[in-house]
Write an enzyme that holds these catalytic residues in place. Structure first.
Site, PDB file in Angstrom:
ATOM      1  N   ASP A 220       9.866  49.690  20.338  1.00 57.75           N
ATOM      2  CA  ASP A 220       9.706  49.480  21.788  1.00 57.75           C
ATOM      3  C   ASP A 220      10.293  50.689  22.509  1.00 57.75           C
ATOM      4  O   ASP A 220      10.804  51.618  21.883  1.00 57.75           O
ATOM      5  CB  ASP A 220      10.418  48.180  22.231  1.00 57.75           C
ATOM      6  CG  ASP A 220       9.805  47.568  23.486  1.00 57.75           C
ATOM      7  OD1 ASP A 220       9.832  48.241  24.548  1.00 57.75           O
ATOM      8  OD2 ASP A 220       9.288  46.439  23.434  1.00 57.75           O
ATOM      9  N   HIS A 258      -2.241  42.780  26.957  1.00 56.72           N
ATOM     10  CA  HIS A 258      -2.633  42.204  28.260  1.00 56.72           C
ATOM     11  C   HIS A 258      -2.022  42.966  29.449  1.00 56.72           C
ATOM     12  O   HIS A 258      -2.417  42.768  30.574  1.00 56.72           O
ATOM     13  CB  HIS A 258      -2.345  40.687  28.346  1.00 56.72           C
ATOM     14  CG  HIS A 258      -0.898  40.310  28.442  1.00 56.72           C
ATOM     15  ND1 HIS A 258      -0.497  39.025  28.728  1.00 56.72           N
ATOM     16  CD2 HIS A 258       0.243  41.020  28.303  1.00 56.72           C
ATOM     17  CE1 HIS A 258       0.823  38.972  28.761  1.00 56.72           C
ATOM     18  NE2 HIS A 258       1.293  40.162  28.495  1.00 56.72           N
TER      19      HIS A 258
END
Ligand code: SAH
Length: 353
Positions: A220, A258
């Protein structure tokens, strides 16, 4: 003829009356979130739990240092919505009221969905909702005017970064448990799994606990992995998925795509495909699959709500139908894919090179 006219007029009146009742629901639609935030901040769920799952109003108000009458009204509202139960059920006996937990009220704890609700109701998120119409209109506010995209804003504000990471972790715990429970075969044969955009690593921690043969890489942004809890079997790696993705047997992407446009998703997917073995690798995507029209199901309301979150907070993100997922996977060059639904709000898409 007269009678028919009269019955039509009555029907119209009835419809108008029903609409007027319905609109009140929306006029106060913000309230459930505000009251849940209040219950979480007061730690009502944890306090009831500490008292063995049942507590009398005077004891609860003493423990929380709240006015008994205001607390009683908050509890009455919560109970009406299925959070907590009360005994006795006879009204007008405030002092003898006893509150007990329900499955819904238990989710108001730190280990439940409280962190997610606290993010949704945070002032920073509410500001985005106030700008929804501006973002929909052609001259919507660009991300620079808002202080960067959602991740840049998080990087600049450690408290907000924590709010986001904790919120994602609360969803990840439930989603991952549901997938491991319902579709354990998804992780069979995988010895190394890279969780791209893995947040604080909760998904991988849940996975290596259940499937100890898996070694995980939680990948991340640096601001996220630098504050992620350490866990045996999970390496924390900071970086940018648009630049590079670490190698593994498989790549896992939950609630990442998304947030991005089709073009960006295709870039991310190609980067992921590039680091898995051609013959036995796969990319596991965990996301909502929006169903429209006749196909709508019990998750549809939540999927549509998530899609509004994308407009409000993410600018370029969106929730996708199966057709839209197919488009991305084909464009990224995958040759085969399958979709598995789960009892959670997300489905599992397995895509093969
Ligand atoms: N997968 C986690 C987190 C989802 S939120 C979960 O489901 O709980 C999306 C994550 O994408 C955030 O943690 C965010 O920091 C990360 N992210 C955003 N841009 C990224 C980038 N360029 N490279 C790597 N991770 C990124």
């Amino acid at each position: 003829m007269e009678a028919k006219k009269k019955s039509q007029a009555n029907e119209k009146k009835e419809e108008e009356r029903a609409a007027l009742l319905e609109i009140w629901k929306y006029a106060f639609a913000f309230q459930p979130l505000a009251v849940l935030k209040c219950a979480i901040e007061l730690q009502i769920s944890e306090t009831v739990e500490r008292h063995g799952g049942s507590i009398a109003l005077p004891d609860l108000s003493t423990a929380l240092r709240c006015s008994p009458s205001a607390l009683h009204r908050i509890m009455r509202y919560l109970i009406h919505h299925g959070f907590f139960q009360q005994t006795p059920t006879i009204p007008h006996q405030e002092s003898s009221l006893c509150y007990t937990q329900t499955p819904l009220s238990r989710l108001l704890s730190k280990d439940g969905m409280a962190p997610f609700i606290l993010l949704q109701s945070s002032p920073a998120e509410l500001v985005s909702w106030h700008g929804l119409s501006r973002r929909v209109s052609a001259n919507g506010v660009d991300s620079a005017a808002r202080g960067g995209d959602a991740w840049e804003r998080a990087a600049a504000d450690p408290d907000h970064n924590k709010l986001i990471n904790d919120a994602m972790a609360s969803h990840a715990r439930f989603a991952m448990s549901a997938i491991i429970d319902q579709h354990p075969e998804v992780f069979q044969g995988i010895t190394s799994l890279v969780d791209v955009g893995g947040g604080d690593g909760t998904a991988l921690r849940t996975l290596v606990k259940a499937c100890p043969w898996v070694r995980g890489v939680n990948y991340d942004r640096p601001q996220v992995v630098s504050v992620a809890p350490l866990c045996h079997g999970v390496d924390q790696v900071g970086g940018d998925m648009f630049e590079m993705v670490p190698k593994g047997d498989a790549v896992f992407l939950m609630w990442v795509l998304h947030n991005w446009s089709d073009e960006e998703c295709i870039r991310i997917l190609r980067n992921c495909m590039g680091v898995i073995p051609k013959n036995k690798g796969k990319v596991i995507i965990v996301e909502a699959v929006v169903k429209e029209g006749e196909g709508e199901d019990e998750f549809s309301k939540i999927h549509l709500a998530l899609d509004m979150v994308m407009i409000a907070h993410m600018e370029k993100g969106k929730e996708r139908t199966f057709k839209e997922w197919e488009y991305l996977l084909n464009e990224a060059g995958f040759t085969k894919y399958t979709v598995k639904d789960s009892w959670n709000i997300v489905s599992v898409i397995e895509a093969y090179p």
